[in-house]
Every structure is written in structure tokens, then in C-alpha cells.
Design a protein around this motif. Structure first.
Motif, short mmCIF file in Angstrom:
data_model
loop_
_atom_site.label_atom_id
_atom_site.label_comp_id
_atom_site.label_asym_id
_atom_site.label_seq_id
_atom_site.Cartn_x
_atom_site.Cartn_y
_atom_site.Cartn_z
N ASP A 195 1.24 46.76 -23.57
CA ASP A 195 2.36 45.94 -22.89
C ASP A 195 2.17 44.31 -23.17
OD1 ASP A 195 2.88 47.70 -20.80
OD2 ASP A 195 0.93 47.40 -20.08
N TRP A 196 0.77 43.60 -23.82
CA TRP A 196 0.89 42.47 -24.70
C TRP A 196 1.32 42.47 -25.79
CZ3 TRP A 196 -1.64 38.71 -21.99
CH2 TRP A 196 -1.78 38.76 -21.04
N GLU A 197 1.55 43.48 -26.63
CA GLU A 197 1.66 43.51 -27.87
C GLU A 197 3.26 43.18 -27.58
OE1 GLU A 197 -1.48 46.05 -30.71
OE2 GLU A 197 0.45 47.05 -30.24
N ARG A 198 4.12 44.60 -27.11
CA ARG A 198 5.73 44.15 -26.43
C ARG A 198 5.71 42.82 -26.13
NH1 ARG A 198 6.39 50.57 -25.34
NH2 ARG A 198 5.72 51.78 -27.64
N GLY A 199 5.07 42.63 -24.92
CA GLY A 199 5.35 41.67 -24.58
C GLY A 199 5.64 41.60 -23.09
N THR A 200 5.84 42.73 -22.07
CA THR A 200 6.41 43.69 -20.95
C THR A 200 5.03 43.42 -20.23
OG1 THR A 200 5.32 45.37 -21.43
CG2 THR A 200 6.87 45.33 -21.82
N VAL A 201 4.12 42.94 -20.38
CA VAL A 201 3.05 42.21 -19.11
C VAL A 201 3.64 40.90 -18.04
CG1 VAL A 201 1.79 40.16 -21.22
CG2 VAL A 201 0.52 41.43 -19.01
N LYS A 202 4.51 40.40 -19.02
CA LYS A 202 5.02 39.27 -18.53
C LYS A 202 5.80 39.45 -17.10
CE LYS A 202 5.04 35.86 -22.68
NZ LYS A 202 5.97 35.15 -23.12
N GLU A 203 7.06 40.19 -17.58
CA GLU A 203 7.32 41.10 -16.57
C GLU A 203 6.46 41.93 -15.37
OE1 GLU A 203 10.14 43.42 -18.36
OE2 GLU A 203 10.98 42.07 -19.84
N ILE A 204 5.71 42.30 -15.72
CA ILE A 204 4.50 42.69 -14.85
C ILE A 204 3.86 42.20 -13.71
CG2 ILE A 204 2.40 44.81 -14.62
CD1 ILE A 204 3.44 45.60 -17.56
N LEU A 205 3.34 40.93 -14.32
CA LEU A 205 2.49 40.10 -14.11
C LEU A 205 3.58 39.33 -12.83
CD1 LEU A 205 0.10 38.71 -16.92
CD2 LEU A 205 -0.64 39.41 -14.65
N GLY A 206 4.39 39.14 -13.33
CA GLY A 206 5.92 37.66 -12.06
C GLY A 206 6.80 39.01 -11.57
N ALA A 207 6.42 39.94 -11.75
CA ALA A 207 6.80 40.99 -10.53
C ALA A 207 6.04 40.98 -9.58
CB ALA A 207 6.21 42.67 -10.65
N PRO A 208 6.72 40.73 -8.00
CA PRO A 208 7.24 40.78 -6.51
C PRO A 208 5.71 41.74 -6.48
CG PRO A 208 8.67 41.33 -5.96
CD PRO A 208 8.14 41.37 -7.81
N ALA A 209 4.30 41.90 -6.36
CA ALA A 209 3.71 43.49 -6.46
C ALA A 209 2.42 43.41 -6.54
CB ALA A 209 3.74 44.98 -7.62
N PRO A 210 1.37 43.32 -5.85
CA PRO A 210 0.19 43.31 -6.53
C PRO A 210 -0.61 44.43 -7.27
CG PRO A 210 0.53 45.00 -4.00
CD PRO A 210 1.62 44.86 -4.83
N ARG A 211 -1.36 42.75 -8.14
CA ARG A 211 -1.86 43.10 -9.15
C ARG A 211 -3.20 44.55 -9.37
NH1 ARG A 211 -2.42 38.11 -11.83
NH2 ARG A 211 -0.37 37.04 -11.60
N SER A 212 -3.71 44.54 -7.98
CA SER A 212 -4.77 45.75 -7.36
C SER A 212 -4.04 47.40 -7.91
CB SER A 212 -5.81 45.96 -6.15
OG SER A 212 -4.05 45.78 -5.63
N ALA A 213 -2.55 46.90 -7.89
CA ALA A 213 -1.70 48.29 -7.06
C ALA A 213 -1.80 48.93 -8.56
CB ALA A 213 -0.58 48.48 -7.04
N ILE A 214 -1.14 47.16 -9.18
CA ILE A 214 -0.93 47.96 -10.88
C ILE A 214 -2.00 48.22 -12.08
CG2 ILE A 214 -0.52 46.48 -12.91
CD1 ILE A 214 1.57 44.31 -11.47
N LEU A 215 -3.10 47.68 -11.32
CA LEU A 215 -4.64 48.10 -12.67
C LEU A 215 -4.59 49.05 -12.14
CD1 LEU A 215 -7.04 45.59 -12.38
CD2 LEU A 215 -6.14 46.19 -14.48
#
Length: 370
Positions: A195-215
Motif C-alpha cells: 500500500d505504501w509503494e503504490r500510494g494507496t495508503v493515502k486513500e486508506i488513511l483518508g477514508a472515513p473508517a476506523p483505523r482499527s478496522a483497517i488493520l
């Protein structure tokens, strides 16, 4: 319900991404199997010192002495002539040469002193010590069988366990844990770093979703993707042991818990390094010292105090203890099994917290950069 939907979506994404990189699955299986082959060859070479036996007497007692030497488990014996043994010793291909004198049978039969010459290479101190111990054991065994009562003191052996495992089957049990560690770290670490190499982590972190659910979703997806490698390695280890595990339920439970621990660890590591090539280097290098410091070659309590202290802080040790009990019924730990499982659960929680901290720290760095 919203938390569960987020976690499930992240898990599905992680599994789909893993399916596009089958090399990770291949590495998860081949690396532990390679370790098993490498360490098995190393162990076999150390336990079978090449020895030449020169028999100048082929009598009954001389044959019994050679049999006792074979049964000591310390030598790989080759019968050679004096000239051949001398040539091999000069070439450095023998650890030792034992010469049974021509008068051996006659001297033993008449109770006379007899000297068996043992020429030792002496380059390797460990193999030299093994040769000396093996010869003493062989001579004691020889007299105990050839002339019962000659030796007034003999040892009476009582085994704690009904059947001892061969060295390779015992080593293979620990390989199970190494396989689960490699699989969990590779799958989860690659998913996080991708996710970091592809840059998609920015979208993940910017989404209105709990970090705990993402992890939780990332870990669950990596867990599911790592299961095939775990099943393959467990099947290989069961075949190597040549028998069905003593406690199949404990084998499965310990394996699932161990895999979860290292999936959490892989998520934390991948989030921290953010690079799959760096992650691969770390995962390939970490298992090697763990082989020696976690009780892979024998019970950790048999090692030096320093090794015991280091091993007690590693989750690999507690996973090995559980698998050894599950496969063979061996109690190689000092704690109850429930305590070993609880410690592994504690490592799972610690790695999950570290993953959350790494993600939070990285998120702050992204916001500051933006």
C-alpha cells in the motif's frame, strides 16, 4: 456493523492482492523446507564422523568391537587397509583411524591387556571430543555384551518418554514454527508495504473508517492468504515424523495462534519499513538466529543460561514448545501449556499495538507533508 464491513473489505482487498503475487506463497513454503534440508544435512554431518577401521584380527571379539562402535551413533565407519587409511588420513578425509591389533581376540580371551590404536585428525575440536566419547562408549558396550560381569558398574536406562524421536523428525517440528513465522511475516508485511509503494495508503488513511478496522482487515486477509503455506508445511512435517500427531487439535490450535502472531508482526514490520524488498531481506535473515536461540535443536532448558534468557523473550520458543507437545507429547517447556498459549496471545496483542502505532505515526507524517 460498519466496523465489520470495513474490516471485511480490507481483508478481501488483501487476499485479492496476495493472489496476484504467488511468489510470496512459494517463498512461504520453500524457505522453511530449505531450512529443514540445510539444518538436517548439518546435523547428519556432525553426528557421523568419518572413521576408518583397520582390522588386523577378524575374530569374534574383534567383530563385536566393530559392532559396538557402529552402535555408538558417533561414527560413519569404513573398513580399510593400513595403507588406504594412512592415505585417507593424509588427505584429510577422515576424523580418525582405529586399528584392531592382530592379537586382539587372543588377548581378550585370556584377560590380558590389549591396546587399540586410535589416530585422530584433531583439526575440529568438537569432532575430536565426539570421537573420544564414542570410543569410550563403544569399549564399555563391548565388554558389557562380550563379557557380562567384567565391568562391575553398569548404567540402567529408564526413558521418560516411550519413544524417542529421530533427530530429523525432532528438528522438523520446530521447522513448523519457522514456516508459520515466515509465512505470516511475508504475507502480512508485503500487504502492508504494498500500500505504501503504490500510494494507496493515502486513500486508506483518508477514508472515513476506523483505523482499527483497517488493520484488523489487513491482518485477517494476510492470515487467510498464509493458510495454504501453513497447511502444506504441516503435511510435510507430519510425513517426516512418520506418524499422526499425538494431539491433532493442539497442532492445529497452536499453528493458527502462531500464524496470527506473526501476521500481526508482519503488518507492523511492513508498515514500518514501507518497502517489500527490505522486508524480504529481514524475513530471510531473522529465522537463522532464531534456530539457535529458541530450542530448535533441543529443549531450551538444555542450553546455557544466556541462551535460555534470550529464548524466553521470543515468541518462537513458546510456539515450538506447544508444537512439540502436540506432535510428540514432549514437555520441553517450564511453564504450563496454558501459560505458553497466553504468552503467544500477549505477543499478538503487542504486535497489533505496534502496527497501530506505526500506522498512526505514518499518517501524521503524511498529513505534515501534505
Amino acid at each position: 456493523m460498519g466496523w465489520l464491513r470495513v474490516a471485511r473489505a480490507c481483508a478481501v482487498k488483501a487476499v485479492r492482492s496476495s493472489l496476484t503475487e504467488r511468489s510470496v506463497l512459494v517463498q512461504s513454503v520453500t524457505l522453511p523446507v530449505n531450512y529443514l534440508i540445510m539444518m538436517s544435512l548439518f546435523a547428519l554431518a556432525g553426528s557421523n564422523a568419518p572413521m576408518a577401521v583397520v582390522m588386523l584380527d577378524h575374530g569374534h571379539y574383534a567383530q563385536q568391537l566393530v559392532t559396538a562402535m557402529r552402535e555408538s551413533g558417533s561414527f560413519h565407519i569404513t573398513m580399510l587397509s593400513q595403507a588406504q587409511a594412512a592415505a585417507r588420513m593424509r588427505q584429510g578425509t577422515l576424523v580418525s583411524t582405529v586399528t584392531i591389533p592382530a592379537s586382539f581376540d587372543r588377548a581378550v580371551a585370556h584377560g590380558q591387556a590389549v591396546h587399540v590404536q586410535c589416530q585422530i585428525n584433531g583439526i575440529d575440536e568438537d569432532l575430536t571430543a565426539d570421537t573420544r566419547r564414542g570410543m569410550r562408549l563403544a569399549l564399555t558396550t563391548f565388554y558389557a555384551h562380550a563379557m557380562p560381569g567384567t565391568i562391575p558398574v553398569t548404567a540402567s536406562e529408564h526413558n521418560e518418554y516411550s519413544a524417542a524421536a529421530g533427530y530429523i523428525p525432532f528438528l522438523a517440528i520446530s521447522i513448523t514454527v519457522i514456516a508459520l513465522m515466515v509465512s505470516g511475516l511475508l504475507q502480512a508485511g508485503n500487504a502492508a508495504a504494498r500500500d505504501w509503494e503504490r500510494g494507496t495508503v493515502k486513500e486508506i488513511l483518508g477514508a472515513p473508517a476506523p483505523r482499527s478496522a483497517i488493520l484488523a482487515g489487513q491482518m485477517a486477509g494476510a492470515y487467510l492468504a498464509a493458510l495454504p503455506a501453513a497447511v502444506i508445511v504441516l503435511a510435510v512435517v507430519t510425513a517426516v515424523n512418520g506418524a499422526w500427531p499425538a494431539n491433532p487439535g493442539l497442532v492445529i490450535g497452536a499453528a493458527l495462534l502462531t500464524l496470527a502472531v506473526f501476521c500481526a508482526g508482519g503488518t507492523a514490520l511492513g508498515t514500518a519499513v514501507k518497502d517489500r524488498s527490505v522486508l524480504a531481506i529481514l524475513v530471510r535473515g531473522v529465522p537463522v538466529p532464531l534456530f539457535f536461540l529458541s530450542g530448535v535443536f533441543g529443549a531450551l532448558t538444555f542450553q546455557t543460561p544466556a541462551v535460555q534468557a534470550i529464548g524466553a523473550f521470543q515468541p518462537v520458543h513458546y510456539a515450538i514448545v506447544l508444537e512439540q507437545m502436540a506432535f510428540r507429547g514432549y514437555g520441553t517447556g517450564t511453564l504450563p501449556l496454558g501459560a505458553d498459549a497466553a504468552i503467544l496471545g500477549g505477543y499478538l496483542a503487542v504486535f497489533a499495538v505496534l502496527a497501530a502505532a506505526a500506522l498512526r505515526f505514518s499518517g501524521r507524517a503524511i498529513r505534515k507533508a501534505g
